[in-house]
Design a protein around this motif. Structure first.
Motif, mmCIF file in Angstrom:
data_model
loop_
_atom_site.group_PDB
_atom_site.id
_atom_site.type_symbol
_atom_site.label_atom_id
_atom_site.label_comp_id
_atom_site.label_asym_id
_atom_site.label_seq_id
_atom_site.Cartn_x
_atom_site.Cartn_y
_atom_site.Cartn_z
ATOM 1 N N HIS A 247 0.732 -1.351 0.107
ATOM 2 C CA HIS A 247 -0.048 -0.094 -0.003
ATOM 3 C C HIS A 247 0.807 1.280 0.015
ATOM 4 O O HIS A 247 0.669 2.368 -0.790
ATOM 5 C CB HIS A 247 -0.840 -0.066 1.453
ATOM 6 C CG HIS A 247 -1.864 0.964 1.418
ATOM 7 N ND1 HIS A 247 -3.035 0.831 0.562
ATOM 8 C CD2 HIS A 247 -1.623 2.284 2.090
ATOM 9 C CE1 HIS A 247 -3.702 2.050 0.824
ATOM 10 N NE2 HIS A 247 -3.264 2.707 1.633
ATOM 11 N N ALA A 248 2.062 1.189 0.810
ATOM 12 C CA ALA A 248 2.771 2.480 0.924
ATOM 13 C C ALA A 248 3.698 2.557 -0.087
ATOM 14 O O ALA A 248 4.136 3.621 -0.562
ATOM 15 C CB ALA A 248 3.456 2.445 2.551
ATOM 16 N N VAL A 249 4.429 1.702 -0.462
ATOM 17 C CA VAL A 249 5.570 1.635 -1.494
ATOM 18 C C VAL A 249 5.112 0.590 -2.569
ATOM 19 O O VAL A 249 5.886 -0.722 -2.717
ATOM 20 C CB VAL A 249 6.962 1.495 -0.695
ATOM 21 C CG1 VAL A 249 7.988 1.831 -1.844
ATOM 22 C CG2 VAL A 249 7.035 2.143 0.396
ATOM 23 N N PRO A 250 4.074 0.966 -3.528
ATOM 24 C CA PRO A 250 3.777 -0.020 -4.451
ATOM 25 C C PRO A 250 4.593 -0.339 -5.541
ATOM 26 O O PRO A 250 4.305 -1.418 -6.246
ATOM 27 C CB PRO A 250 2.312 0.350 -4.838
ATOM 28 C CG PRO A 250 2.467 2.032 -4.524
ATOM 29 C CD PRO A 250 3.322 2.147 -3.491
ATOM 30 N N ARG A 251 5.689 0.254 -5.641
ATOM 31 C CA ARG A 251 6.575 0.079 -6.891
ATOM 32 C C ARG A 251 7.251 -1.271 -6.841
ATOM 33 O O ARG A 251 7.878 -1.815 -7.754
ATOM 34 C CB ARG A 251 7.546 1.161 -7.019
ATOM 35 C CG ARG A 251 8.493 1.541 -6.073
ATOM 36 C CD ARG A 251 9.512 2.612 -6.285
ATOM 37 N NE ARG A 251 10.342 3.039 -5.069
ATOM 38 C CZ ARG A 251 9.943 4.103 -4.229
ATOM 39 N NH1 ARG A 251 8.426 4.289 -4.439
ATOM 40 N NH2 ARG A 251 10.584 4.177 -3.257
ATOM 41 N N HIS A 252 7.479 -1.824 -5.570
ATOM 42 C CA HIS A 252 8.124 -3.023 -5.357
ATOM 43 C C HIS A 252 7.412 -4.309 -5.349
ATOM 44 O O HIS A 252 6.105 -4.281 -5.285
ATOM 45 C CB HIS A 252 9.013 -2.903 -4.123
ATOM 46 C CG HIS A 252 9.748 -1.870 -3.734
ATOM 47 N ND1 HIS A 252 10.851 -1.589 -4.815
ATOM 48 C CD2 HIS A 252 10.319 -0.900 -2.958
ATOM 49 C CE1 HIS A 252 11.656 -0.497 -4.295
ATOM 50 N NE2 HIS A 252 11.025 0.040 -3.106
#
Ligand code: 13P
Ligand code: SF4
Length: 308
Positions: A247-252
């Motif tokens: 949710h917070a860092v969806p690029r990974h």
């Protein structure tokens, strides 16, 4: 699903309540919460709440901590049975007996206790630490006294390593972090050779040694946020943390490290809180955390450790 969401939001308004949720709660609860966080962030957030009621979606010691830091607020916990194996591994009378024995031996020590403990145990302590502030608190303990660290032996051994301070360790552990399979972790690392491994310091040394980052849940968020290029992360902590990371860092891409007996690790205590119980506690005003006599002394230690 929409119905119960709307019902909870309406009840929250009616009851003038703030919902705090730990990262180990189901994604659907985290989504509804006003604040999500690790133990330290939530304890501090509880002191800034401007509503009369806090609903703590987490486990008992967390709700108890919120109550101690906010005696005038009504603190509700959706399921009063939401305990913690780590807190249970250190009953206050047993800790008091060990402290008395050490004193009888003439040893000078301070007791540093992980926040995952009962209020009665906190009341016997000199300092309270979380995964987020443990190193800095340990550096505040004078060099000429020993440290008795309770109740997590894995976090304690990790802290001995990073601070260089030897410690007398209580023999407790978290049932979730203790059971990650190092064999499966190594297999996953072979399949994804570029992946970075994140481990909570409640994990045993064999898992921590295989990891690129060791830290609490808030530290994990900061670490993945610092990586600009999309990457794979193997995550050795409670499985609902993946919801927060995604949710917070969806690029990974995030992959749970499996446990010895199951594909992922969920905390059965955290899982006691459900949307239905969250709705019902807002509806009925209970279960509520009552003020207990041991809270007075425990609150002093908490404030000195977490808020100063
Ligand atoms: P943090 O989120 O503070 O790292 O705590 C982990 C934990 O086990 C809480 O029960
Ligand atoms: Fe306790 Fe472990 Fe569950 Fe956290 S994950 S509440 S330490 S049993």
């Amino acid at each position: 699903m929409t119905d119960i969401y709307d019902e909870i939001l309406a009840l929250k308004e009616r009851e003038n309540a703030t919902i705090l949720a730990h990262y180990y709660q189901d994604g659907e609860i985290q989504e509804l919460a006003d604040v999500t966080g690790d133990s330290l962030k939530l304890a501090r957030a509880a002191t800034r709440v401007d509503t009369g009621t806090i609903v703590f979606c987490g486990v008992h010691f967390m709700a108890e901590t919120a109550k101690m830091l906010n005696p005038d607020k009504r603190v509700l916990l959706p399921d009063l049975q939401a305990g913690c194996s780590l807190a249970d591994s250190c009953p206050a009378p047993a800790l008091a007996r060990l402290q008395a024995k050490l004193r009888d031996e003439g040893r000078r020590f301070q007791t540093v206790t992980y926040i995952n403990s009962s209020a009665a145990v906190k009341a016997l302590s000199d300092w309270i630490v979380t995964s987020g502030n443990a190193e800095s608190i340990i550096r505040r303990v004078p060099e000429d006294v020993e440290i008795l660290f309770a109740p997590d032996r894995h976090l304690g051994s990790y802290l001995q390593g990073v601070t260089g301070r030897p410690m007398i360790l209580w023999d407790g552990s978290c049932m979730v972090h203790e059971v990650f399979s190092v064999v499966d972790l190594i297999r996953l690392k072979r399949r994804l050779p570029d992946a970075l491994t994140l481990a909570h310091p409640e994990c045993p040394a064999n898992i921590r040694e295989q990891s690129d980052f060791v830290g609490g849940t808030e530290g994990m968020l900061r670490f993945v946020g610092s990586k600009a290029e999309p990457a794979d992360f193997l995550v050795a902590t409670e499985a609902n943390m993946l919801w927060q990371l995604e949710h917070a860092v969806p690029r990974h891409r995030y992959h749970p490290v499996p446990g010895i007996t199951c594909a992922c690790n969920k905390c059965p205590h955290m899982a006691r809180n459900t949307l239905e119980k969250l709705r019902d506690c807002l509806k009925t005003g209970g279960p509520e955390i009552p003020w207990q006599p041991e809270f007075d002394r425990a609150t002093e230690v908490l404030k000195r450790s977490l808020l100063d």
